[in-house]
Design a protein around this motif. Structure first.
Motif, PDB file in Angstrom:
ATOM      1  N   ASP A  26       0.825  -1.214   0.000  1.00 14.59           N
ATOM      2  CA  ASP A  26       0.000   0.000   0.000  1.00 14.59           C
ATOM      3  C   ASP A  26       0.857   1.263   0.000  1.00 14.59           C
ATOM      4  O   ASP A  26       0.546   2.242  -0.677  1.00 14.59           O
ATOM      5  CB  ASP A  26      -0.926   0.007   1.219  1.00 14.59           C
ATOM      6  CG  ASP A  26      -2.039  -1.032   1.123  1.00 14.59           C
ATOM      7  OD1 ASP A  26      -2.281  -1.550   0.015  1.00 14.59           O
ATOM      8  OD2 ASP A  26      -2.667  -1.321   2.170  1.00 14.59           O
ATOM      9  N   ALA A  53       2.313   1.860  -3.421  1.00  8.64           N
ATOM     10  CA  ALA A  53       1.295   2.336  -4.356  1.00  8.64           C
ATOM     11  C   ALA A  53       0.931   3.796  -4.137  1.00  8.64           C
ATOM     12  O   ALA A  53       0.400   4.449  -5.044  1.00  8.64           O
ATOM     13  CB  ALA A  53       0.046   1.459  -4.239  1.00  8.64           C
ATOM     14  N   ASP A  70       5.110   8.792  -4.991  1.00 15.49           N
ATOM     15  CA  ASP A  70       5.419   9.405  -6.286  1.00 15.49           C
ATOM     16  C   ASP A  70       6.820   9.082  -6.781  1.00 15.49           C
ATOM     17  O   ASP A  70       7.031   8.757  -7.946  1.00 15.49           O
ATOM     18  CB  ASP A  70       5.303  10.940  -6.186  1.00 15.49           C
ATOM     19  CG  ASP A  70       3.934  11.407  -5.737  1.00 15.49           C
ATOM     20  OD1 ASP A  70       2.942  10.891  -6.277  1.00 15.49           O
ATOM     21  OD2 ASP A  70       3.871  12.274  -4.838  1.00 15.49           O
ATOM     22  N   HIS A  73       3.991  -3.180  -7.876  1.00 15.35           N
ATOM     23  CA  HIS A  73       3.139  -2.515  -6.894  1.00 15.35           C
ATOM     24  C   HIS A  73       3.036  -0.998  -7.022  1.00 15.35           C
ATOM     25  O   HIS A  73       2.111  -0.403  -6.458  1.00 15.35           O
ATOM     26  CB  HIS A  73       3.624  -2.849  -5.482  1.00 15.35           C
ATOM     27  CG  HIS A  73       3.742  -4.322  -5.211  1.00 15.35           C
ATOM     28  ND1 HIS A  73       2.663  -5.176  -5.305  1.00 15.35           N
ATOM     29  CD2 HIS A  73       4.814  -5.093  -4.853  1.00 15.35           C
ATOM     30  CE1 HIS A  73       3.068  -6.414  -5.028  1.00 15.35           C
ATOM     31  NE2 HIS A  73       4.362  -6.385  -4.748  1.00 15.35           N
ATOM     32  N   ALA A  74       3.969  -0.349  -7.717  1.00 15.11           N
ATOM     33  CA  ALA A  74       3.915   1.116  -7.813  1.00 15.11           C
ATOM     34  C   ALA A  74       2.869   1.550  -8.835  1.00 15.11           C
ATOM     35  O   ALA A  74       2.568   0.835  -9.790  1.00 15.11           O
ATOM     36  CB  ALA A  74       5.286   1.672  -8.194  1.00 15.11           C
ATOM     37  N   ARG A  75       2.329   2.748  -8.637  1.00 12.24           N
ATOM     38  CA  ARG A  75       1.295   3.238  -9.546  1.00 12.24           C
ATOM     39  C   ARG A  75       1.927   3.787 -10.823  1.00 12.24           C
ATOM     40  O   ARG A  75       3.122   4.100 -10.874  1.00 12.24           O
ATOM     41  CB  ARG A  75       0.474   4.322  -8.853  1.00 12.24           C
ATOM     42  CG  ARG A  75       1.247   5.578  -8.468  1.00 12.24           C
ATOM     43  CD  ARG A  75       0.401   6.442  -7.568  1.00 12.24           C
ATOM     44  NE  ARG A  75       1.099   7.666  -7.144  1.00 12.24           N
ATOM     45  CZ  ARG A  75       0.694   8.398  -6.125  1.00 12.24           C
ATOM     46  NH1 ARG A  75      -0.365   8.042  -5.412  1.00 12.24           N
ATOM     47  NH2 ARG A  75       1.356   9.505  -5.798  1.00 12.24           N
ATOM     48  N   GLU A  76       1.103   3.935 -11.836  1.00 14.94           N
ATOM     49  CA  GLU A  76       1.580   4.507 -13.087  1.00 14.94           C
ATOM     50  C   GLU A  76       2.054   5.939 -12.865  1.00 14.94           C
ATOM     51  O   GLU A  76       1.471   6.679 -12.090  1.00 14.94           O
ATOM     52  CB  GLU A  76       0.466   4.480 -14.135  1.00 14.94           C
ATOM     53  CG  GLU A  76       0.154   3.092 -14.679  1.00 14.94           C
ATOM     54  CD  GLU A  76      -0.783   3.158 -15.869  1.00 14.94           C
ATOM     55  OE1 GLU A  76      -0.892   4.232 -16.496  1.00 14.94           O
ATOM     56  OE2 GLU A  76      -1.420   2.131 -16.153  1.00 14.94           O
ATOM     57  N   HIS A 122       4.966   6.836 -11.620  1.00 14.11           N
ATOM     58  CA  HIS A 122       5.961   7.017 -10.563  1.00 14.11           C
ATOM     59  C   HIS A 122       7.334   7.236 -11.182  1.00 14.11           C
ATOM     60  O   HIS A 122       7.587   6.888 -12.338  1.00 14.11           O
ATOM     61  CB  HIS A 122       5.982   5.809  -9.624  1.00 14.11           C
ATOM     62  CG  HIS A 122       6.565   4.576 -10.245  1.00 14.11           C
ATOM     63  ND1 HIS A 122       5.823   3.698 -11.013  1.00 14.11           N
ATOM     64  CD2 HIS A 122       7.829   4.059 -10.227  1.00 14.11           C
ATOM     65  CE1 HIS A 122       6.584   2.711 -11.436  1.00 14.11           C
ATOM     66  NE2 HIS A 122       7.810   2.909 -10.971  1.00 14.11           N
TER      67      HIS A 122
END
Length: 250
Positions: free
Chosen positions: A25, A28, A31, A56-59, A61
């Motif tokens: 979490d 995710a 930044d 696991h990282a968001r788009e 980053h």
């Protein structure tokens, strides 16, 4: 400077599946990820961190490679050299935050094992927080000590006994009465060869939780040569090693 959230995220001793849901979490929600780069010798470790970010990282980053300042591994004054090294790390991390998060946001440093156990990152973030607006969030991780006992299928102590956690550099200084169960980290010299009785029991492990995991256990007098040989072979083959052992009085 705008406020920055800096997360220190424990990611376990090496296995990509040893990362916790809390760490997932936190990744995710971040930044910018600061990866301390120690060069080609530890490229595989950088690759494991990148696998975790890919999963696991968001788009959108950002991954920032921060060259880790050099350190003298055999200084005349060990504590002074560590302080100098820590100060240099503060400088490079602060520069990376200033460059990549000038308007605020969140950054993270992924830490092997748990940030509270023989790792310097929280000392670095404390120093950073004294220089600039910074909110530090810490996510605990699976420790190499936990991974070691799990790999051997053992409890770290007998009923009611204490556990003494130390480093190879300080193993010889273990207080009397605290040597029933010693968890020893950061021991490139395998100091138990000089301090342990041949009848003591050692549980050793390297690359815990990874595809390279190797373990040895038994009487010190019986298995020391095997540990030395396997450690040397693995380090030569892979170019790096992270190992730990539990020493139990025989």
């Amino acid at each position: 400077m705008s406020d920055v959230v800096l997360r220190v995220i424990g990611i376990g001793p090496g296995g990509p599946r040893q990362i916790t849901l809390e760490a997932v979490d936190a990744i995710a929600a971040t930044d910018v990820f600061l990866l301390l780069d120690k060069g080609e010798r530890t490229a595989e470790l950088t690759g494991v961190r990148q696998q975790m970010l890919d999963a696991h990282a968001r788009e959108g980053h950002t991954v920032v490679s921060v060259p880790d300042p050099p350190r003298d591994r055999n200084p005349a004054d060990y504590e002074a050299e560590v302080r100098r090294w820590h100060a240099a790390r503060v400088d490079v991390i602060e520069a990376a935050l200033t460059e990549h998060l000038p308007d605020g946001g969140s950054a993270a440093i992924l830490v092997w094992g748990d940030p509270a156990l023989y790792d310097s990152t929280l000392r670095i973030t404390d120093a950073l927080a004294r220089r600039r607006d910074l909110t530090v969030e810490v996510v605990p991780g699976v420790t190499s000590a936990s991974a070691l006992t799990a790999a051997h299928g053992i409890v770290a102590h007998a009923v009611g006994e204490p556990i003494f956690t130390t480093t190879g550099r300080r193993l010889a200084a273990t207080p009397a009465g605290a040597d029933l169960n010693q968890i020893v980290m950061l021991d490139s010299a395998l100091a138990f060869r000089e301090t342990a009785d041949p009848d003591d029991i050692v549980y050793w492990g390297a690359y815990l939780g990874t595809e390279h995991q190797v373990t040895v256990s038994g009487r010190v007098g019986d298995v020391t040569d095997e540990i030395v040989a396997k450690r040397a072979e693995a380090r030569e083959r892979l170019g790096w090693i992270m190992d730990i052992y539990l020493l139990r009085r025989g």
